[in-house]
Motif scaffolding. Structure first.
Motif, PDB file in Angstrom:
ATOM      1  N   LYS A 104      10.265  32.520  -5.022  1.00 56.35           N
ATOM      2  CA  LYS A 104      10.851  31.838  -5.551  1.00 56.35           C
ATOM      3  C   LYS A 104       9.865  31.320  -6.002  1.00 56.35           C
ATOM      4  N   ILE A 105       8.419  31.456  -5.762  1.00 52.02           N
ATOM      5  CA  ILE A 105       7.189  31.114  -6.633  1.00 52.02           C
ATOM      6  C   ILE A 105       6.988  31.487  -7.628  1.00 52.02           C
ATOM      7  N   LEU A 117       6.793  23.346 -11.130  1.00 54.70           N
ATOM      8  CA  LEU A 117       5.343  22.610 -10.924  1.00 54.70           C
ATOM      9  C   LEU A 117       5.238  22.800  -9.687  1.00 54.70           C
ATOM     10  N   SER A 118       6.173  22.010  -9.076  1.00 55.33           N
ATOM     11  CA  SER A 118       5.575  21.884  -7.512  1.00 55.33           C
ATOM     12  C   SER A 118       5.782  23.246  -6.520  1.00 55.33           C
ATOM     13  N   VAL A 119       6.776  24.075  -7.722  1.00 55.00           N
ATOM     14  CA  VAL A 119       6.869  24.788  -6.494  1.00 55.00           C
ATOM     15  C   VAL A 119       5.285  26.333  -6.420  1.00 55.00           C
ATOM     16  N   LEU A 151       2.622  24.842  -4.508  1.00 51.82           N
ATOM     17  CA  LEU A 151       2.895  25.468  -3.064  1.00 51.82           C
ATOM     18  C   LEU A 151       1.696  26.418  -3.412  1.00 51.82           C
ATOM     19  N   GLY A 152       2.390  27.324  -4.449  1.00 56.32           N
ATOM     20  CA  GLY A 152       1.711  29.069  -4.107  1.00 56.32           C
ATOM     21  C   GLY A 152       0.781  28.960  -3.865  1.00 56.32           C
ATOM     22  N   ALA A 153       0.163  28.012  -4.758  1.00 58.05           N
ATOM     23  CA  ALA A 153      -1.757  27.963  -5.883  1.00 58.05           C
ATOM     24  C   ALA A 153      -2.089  27.597  -4.503  1.00 58.05           C
ATOM     25  N   ASP A 154      -1.245  26.556  -3.413  1.00 55.43           N
ATOM     26  CA  ASP A 154      -2.573  25.668  -2.691  1.00 55.43           C
ATOM     27  C   ASP A 154      -2.187  27.587  -1.451  1.00 55.43           C
ATOM     28  N   MET A 155      -1.014  27.759  -0.943  1.00 58.99           N
ATOM     29  CA  MET A 155      -1.173  28.670  -0.090  1.00 58.99           C
ATOM     30  C   MET A 155      -1.933  30.713  -0.046  1.00 58.99           C
ATOM     31  N   GLY A 156      -2.593  30.449  -1.582  1.00 63.55           N
ATOM     32  CA  GLY A 156      -2.928  31.604  -1.517  1.00 63.55           C
ATOM     33  C   GLY A 156      -1.916  33.064  -2.436  1.00 63.55           C
ATOM     34  N   ILE A 157      -0.766  31.990  -3.095  1.00 63.44           N
ATOM     35  CA  ILE A 157       0.238  33.540  -2.631  1.00 63.44           C
ATOM     36  C   ILE A 157      -0.059  33.526  -4.804  1.00 63.44           C
ATOM     37  N   MET A 183       0.769  -1.162  -0.079  1.00 61.12           N
ATOM     38  CA  MET A 183      -0.326  -0.144   0.117  1.00 61.12           C
ATOM     39  C   MET A 183       0.980   1.037  -0.057  1.00 61.12           C
ATOM     40  N   SER A 184       0.610   2.582  -0.798  1.00 62.53           N
ATOM     41  CA  SER A 184       1.695   3.663  -1.136  1.00 62.53           C
ATOM     42  C   SER A 184       0.596   4.736  -1.179  1.00 62.53           C
ATOM     43  N   VAL A 185       0.914   6.055  -0.545  1.00 66.81           N
ATOM     44  CA  VAL A 185       0.117   6.959  -1.052  1.00 66.81           C
ATOM     45  C   VAL A 185       1.375   8.078  -1.799  1.00 66.81           C
ATOM     46  N   MET A 186       0.672   8.563  -2.973  1.00 65.21           N
ATOM     47  CA  MET A 186       2.054   9.538  -3.192  1.00 65.21           C
ATOM     48  C   MET A 186       1.309  11.188  -2.392  1.00 65.21           C
ATOM     49  N   LEU A 187       2.721  11.476  -1.610  1.00 63.70           N
ATOM     50  CA  LEU A 187       2.685  13.182  -1.712  1.00 63.70           C
ATOM     51  C   LEU A 187       2.809  13.611  -1.697  1.00 63.70           C
ATOM     52  N   HIS A 188       2.566  14.827  -2.455  1.00 64.19           N
ATOM     53  CA  HIS A 188       3.267  16.630  -3.051  1.00 64.19           C
ATOM     54  C   HIS A 188       4.097  16.866  -0.983  1.00 64.19           C
ATOM     55  N   LEU A 189       5.492  17.085  -1.458  1.00 63.22           N
ATOM     56  CA  LEU A 189       5.587  17.313   0.085  1.00 63.22           C
ATOM     57  C   LEU A 189       6.870  18.985  -0.243  1.00 63.22           C
ATOM     58  N   PRO A 190       7.024  19.228  -0.759  1.00 64.23           N
ATOM     59  CA  PRO A 190       7.961  21.081  -0.885  1.00 64.23           C
ATOM     60  C   PRO A 190       8.520  21.809   0.106  1.00 64.23           C
ATOM     61  N   ALA A 191       7.254  21.394   1.465  1.00 68.02           N
ATOM     62  CA  ALA A 191       7.649  22.576   2.108  1.00 68.02           C
ATOM     63  C   ALA A 191       8.993  22.343   2.907  1.00 68.02           C
TER      64      ALA A 191
END
Length: 339
Positions: free
Chosen positions: A257-258, A280-282, A285-291, A165-173
Motif C-alpha cells: 500500500k505504501i 501523502l498520509s500513507v 507513515l512509510g517514511a516514518d517507519m523506514g519503508i 487548545m488543540s493539537v493536530m495529529l497524524h493518525l494513519p495507523a
C-alpha cells in the motif's frame, strides 16, 4: 500552519492555542453596526502596534475588504484566519506577526480571537505566547467579563476562560485499523472533541485530526492544558503501538500500500486534493517507519501544506483561475518527490 519538526513531530503536527475576547459594552460582531466594529479594529491595532512592547513592530494589519478571494483563501489554508472572518465585507481584519506564528483576528465571531500556532506538541509555549498577547491587549482594552461566567463570548461554549487548545495529529495507523471511533469516545469522556483539518465543522483529510477542549467554563487554563495534553499523549502512544503492530512480521500488504501510494504520487499526471492528501498520509507513515528510504518527513510535510489550491498557485506562481489545478498539483508533487 507550522509544518516544522517539533516535539513528537512524527505524529503531532502542530499545536494551536486560541483566546476569545470581547469589548465591554460593545455588541458582539454578528449584531453590531459597522461603525462600532471599525472602532474595535482601530482600538485593537492601537493596543498592539502603538504599544511599547518589543513585539509591536512584528505585526502587520490586514484588512479583509482589501483582499482578493485568492489572498483570503491563502490565509485560510495557512490557518492564519478562519473562513468566518473572510465572510465579512467590512470592519474586519487580522494582525499577523512576521513569523506567522501569531494572528489576532478582529471581528470574527468575537471582537478578538488571539491565535498562536507552534510545531509539534507545544501546549505550554503556545499558551504562554497567546497569554502575553492577551495581557498586552488588556492594558488598553476593557474586556467583557462576568464574575460567575468569566469572559463573555458570542458562543456559550467559549464562556469562562475563552481558551481553546488543540493539537493536530497524524493518525494513519488508527485509520487503517479502524480505531478512530475509539479515539472519539476517549476524547468525549474527557470533555474533548475531534475535529477536521480546518477545525470545527470540517472533515479530516490525510488522516489529520485536531484534538481540542469543547468547553472553557468551570476550568482554569492550566486544567484545560493538562487535560488536552494528557489525552493527546495517550492518543500518540496508541498510534505508535498500532504502527508497530502494522509492521510486525514484515507485513507485505501494508508495504505494498505504501509503495503503490508512492508510485502514484511520483507518476500521476492529474490528482485531486483529497486523493493526494490520502496518499501523502500513507507515504508519510512509510517514511516514518523506514519503508521508504531517503525521503524526509519534512519534504512530505511541505507537500501536505502546499498542495491546497491558493497556496499551490502561490508556490508555482500561476494565477489560480487560469490553471488546471489537478494537473499542476500532480506536476508539483512529482517535482518535489523526484528532486
Amino acid at each position: 500552519m507550522v509544518w516544522k519538526a517539533g516535539d513528537n513531530f512524527d505524529i503531532a503536527i502542530s499545536t494551536r492555542v486560541r483566546i476569545a475576547r470581547n469589548f465591554k459594552d460593545t455588541i458582539f460582531p454578528n449584531r453590531a453596526a459597522d461603525t462600532a466594529l471599525e472602532n474595535v479594529c482601530l482600538e485593537v491595532c492601537k493596543a498592539v502596534i502603538n504599544s511599547n512592547s518589543y513585539i509591536s513592530n512584528e505585526f502587520d494589519y490586514i484588512y479583509m475588504g482589501n483582499l482578493s478571494d485568492a489572498e483570503k483563501e491563502k490565509l485560510i489554508e495557512k490557518h492564519l484566519i478562519s473562513p468566518n472572518l473572510t465572510n465579512r465585507k467590512s470592519a474586519a481584519g487580522a494582525l499577523i506577526n512576521k513569523s506567522e506564528q501569531i494572528s489576532i483576528m478582529i471581528n470574527e465571531e468575537d471582537h478578538i480571537r488571539i491565535q498562536c500556532i507552534l510545531p509539534g506538541l507545544s501546549l505550554e509555549d503556545a499558551y504562554d505566547m497567546a497569554d502575553k498577547i492577551d495581557d498586552l491587549l488588556e492594558e488598553n482594552i476593557t474586556f467583557a467579563f462576568d464574575d460567575k461566567l468569566g469572559y463573555l463570548t458570542a458562543c456559550p461554549t467559549n464562556l469562562g476562560t475563552g481558551v481553546r487548545m488543540s493539537v493536530m495529529l497524524h493518525l494513519p495507523a488508527m485509520a487503517l485499523t479502524n480505531n478512530i471511533t475509539s479515539v472519539l469516545r476517549t476524547a468525549g469522556r474527557y470533555g474533548l472533541t475531534i475535529r477536521g483539518i480546518y477545525g470545527e465543522g470540517t472533515e479530516s483529510m490525510g488522516d489529520l485530526y485536531q484534538i481540542s477542549n469543547q468547553n472553557s467554563l468551570g476550568m482554569t487554563e492550566k486544567e484545560i492544558l493538562l487535560n488536552v495534553k494528557a489525552v493527546t499523549k495517550g492518543v500518540i502512544k496508541r498510534e505508535r503501538e498500532l504502527r508497530k503492530m502494522l509492521f510486525e512480521n514484515d507485513n507485505p500488504a501494508i508495504k505494498d500500500k505504501i509503495m503503490r501510494s508512492y508510485g502514484v504520487l511520483k507518476y500521476a499526471e492529474k490528482i485531486d486534493i483529497r486523493e493526494s492528501m490520502q496518499l501523502l498520509s500513507v507515504i508519510r507513515l512509510g517514511a516514518d517507519m523506514g519503508i521508504i528510504k531517503d525521503l524526509e518527513i519534512e519534504k512530505i510535510n511541505m507537500l501536505i501544506k502546499n498542495i491546497h489550491p491558493a497556496l499551490l498557485a502561490d508556490v508555482i506562481e500561476i494565477d489560480e483561475e487560469k490553471m488546471n489545478i489537478d494537473i499542476k498539483r500532480a506536476e508539483y508533487i512529482k517535482s518535489v518527490l523526484n528532486s
